[in-house]
Design a protein around this motif. Structure first.
Motif, PDB file in Angstrom:
ATOM      1  N   GLN A   1       5.844  13.437  -3.758  1.00 50.84           N
ATOM      2  CA  GLN A   1       5.472  12.141  -4.309  1.00 50.84           C
ATOM      3  C   GLN A   1       4.372  11.535  -3.447  1.00 50.84           C
ATOM      4  N   VAL A   2       3.719  10.514  -3.976  1.00 53.22           N
ATOM      5  CA  VAL A   2       2.656   9.842  -3.229  1.00 53.22           C
ATOM      6  C   VAL A   2       2.740   8.346  -3.484  1.00 53.22           C
ATOM      7  N   ARG A   3       2.445   7.583  -2.445  1.00 51.33           N
ATOM      8  CA  ARG A   3       2.360   6.122  -2.560  1.00 51.33           C
ATOM      9  C   ARG A   3       1.005   5.684  -2.037  1.00 51.33           C
ATOM     10  N   PHE A   4       0.359   4.771  -2.763  1.00 54.58           N
ATOM     11  CA  PHE A   4      -0.936   4.241  -2.366  1.00 54.58           C
ATOM     12  C   PHE A   4      -0.797   2.764  -2.003  1.00 54.58           C
ATOM     13  N   GLU A   5      -1.586   2.336  -1.007  1.00 53.47           N
ATOM     14  CA  GLU A   5      -1.586   0.926  -0.614  1.00 53.47           C
ATOM     15  C   GLU A   5      -2.943   0.586  -0.014  1.00 53.47           C
ATOM     16  N   GLY A   6      -3.498  -0.550  -0.484  1.00 54.81           N
ATOM     17  CA  GLY A   6      -4.791  -0.972   0.029  1.00 54.81           C
ATOM     18  C   GLY A   6      -4.808  -2.397   0.534  1.00 54.81           C
ATOM     19  N   GLY A   7      -3.613  -2.997   0.655  1.00 56.21           N
ATOM     20  CA  GLY A   7      -3.535  -4.365   1.141  1.00 56.21           C
ATOM     21  C   GLY A   7      -3.567  -5.411   0.048  1.00 56.21           C
ATOM     22  N   HIS A   8      -3.875  -4.971  -1.185  1.00 55.03           N
ATOM     23  CA  HIS A   8      -3.966  -5.896  -2.323  1.00 55.03           C
ATOM     24  C   HIS A   8      -3.786  -5.072  -3.591  1.00 55.03           C
ATOM     25  N   PRO A   9      -3.113  -5.622  -4.615  1.00 57.20           N
ATOM     26  CA  PRO A   9      -2.867  -4.839  -5.836  1.00 57.20           C
ATOM     27  C   PRO A   9      -4.128  -4.279  -6.485  1.00 57.20           C
ATOM     28  N   ASN A  10      -5.245  -4.999  -6.379  1.00 57.72           N
ATOM     29  CA  ASN A  10      -6.485  -4.543  -7.012  1.00 57.72           C
ATOM     30  C   ASN A  10      -7.441  -3.877  -6.027  1.00 57.72           C
ATOM     31  N   ALA A  11      -6.922  -3.444  -4.892  1.00 59.95           N
ATOM     32  CA  ALA A  11      -7.773  -2.805  -3.890  1.00 59.95           C
ATOM     33  C   ALA A  11      -8.434  -1.558  -4.462  1.00 59.95           C
ATOM     34  N   GLU A  12      -9.673  -1.347  -4.067  1.00 64.96           N
ATOM     35  CA  GLU A  12     -10.413  -0.154  -4.495  1.00 64.96           C
ATOM     36  C   GLU A  12     -10.092   1.022  -3.580  1.00 64.96           C
TER      37      GLU A  12
END
Length: 260
Positions: free
Chosen positions: A58-69
């Protein structure tokens, strides 16, 4: 699916990242956990594609904000709970009492950060504010940035960290322009946006210095569509905001947003 078959789905210049992502997935199948650097949307797509081929990963992504690029990812065995995993992202604030701070743009901040010798993949999204900027960075280099980032384009600045929930995620500023073009071909639209001759546009496109939706594109005749994001190395990037229709002479009316 063999490695050669995997390559068939991606541009040759992406094969190195494909190999890297495939290794992360393979190690996750062997019960290892990998936290990546910041990935652009194309890299995130490639990683997701490879993860989806494995029933055990599995993979989880996070950029600090829901709409992060740009986002960091954790690739892990499917049994691991990822919601509480430390993503290694820090919010950094840049501020100053200098009135000229408001004249700085995204490129100024990016140049100052990279000028410290930091690799682009250690930095997430940058949000320009009237009072400076907020940007995301890998936790492992956050202290280094705070210590050394004291000037942005001749403006002396103060740099510090904030809790992630203090992020001011401003909308990306786009300078809009309206064009009428003979076709939706990549080379024609790029030529009009940057006011270059068609001949001068062909050179960087064919040399692999143009990307459409973060994917390298070397075909000048590729048709663009609404929502496409185009970047040309050395000139910046723009988004096709709307294809408004045809004029009486059969030309396309389009609305473009250039990233400031």
């Amino acid at each position: 699916m063999t490695q050669d078959n995997i390559y068939a789905h991606f541009h040759p210049d992406e094969h190195r990242f494909v190999d890297q992502a495939a290794e992360w997935v393979a190690r996750a199948e062997q019960h290892e956990v990998k936290r990546t650097d910041f990935l652009d949307p194309r890299q995130a797509f490639i990683l997701t594609s490879l993860v989806n081929r494995s029933a055990d990963v599995q993979v989880r992504f996070e950029g600090g904000h829901p709409n992060a690029e740009r986002k960091r990812a954790i690739v892990a065995p499917d049994y691991r709970v990822l919601d509480d995993e430390e993503m290694g992202i820090r919010l950094i604030e840049v501020s100053s009492t200098d009135d000229s701070l408001g004249d700085l743009d995204h490129g100024d901040y990016m140049g100052a950060i990279l000028g410290l010798g930091i690799k682009r993949d250690k930095v997430g999204d940058i949000y320009v504010l009237p009072t400076g900027c907020h940007f995301l960075a890998a936790a492992e280099i956050a202290d280094y940035i705070v210590l050394h980032l004291n000037q942005v384009h001749r403006v002396h600045v103060h740099t510090g960290t904030l809790p992630l929930d203090k992020l001011q995620a401003t909308e990306t500023k786009l300078d809009e322009m309206n064009l009428t073009v003979a076709s939706l071909r990549l080379d024609g639209i790029v030529s009009d946006v940057y006011r270059l001759s068609r001949a001068k546009v062909l050179v960087p496109i064919k040399a692999g210095r143009c990307k459409v939706n973060w994917k390298q594109e070397e075909d000048p005749s590729k048709p663009l569509k609404q929502g496409d994001v185009v970047s040309l190395k050395g000139f910046g990037r723009f988004k096709v905001l709307e294809v408004e229709g045809l004029t009486k002479k059969g030309r396309y009316r389009i609305r473009i947003g250039k990233y400031a």
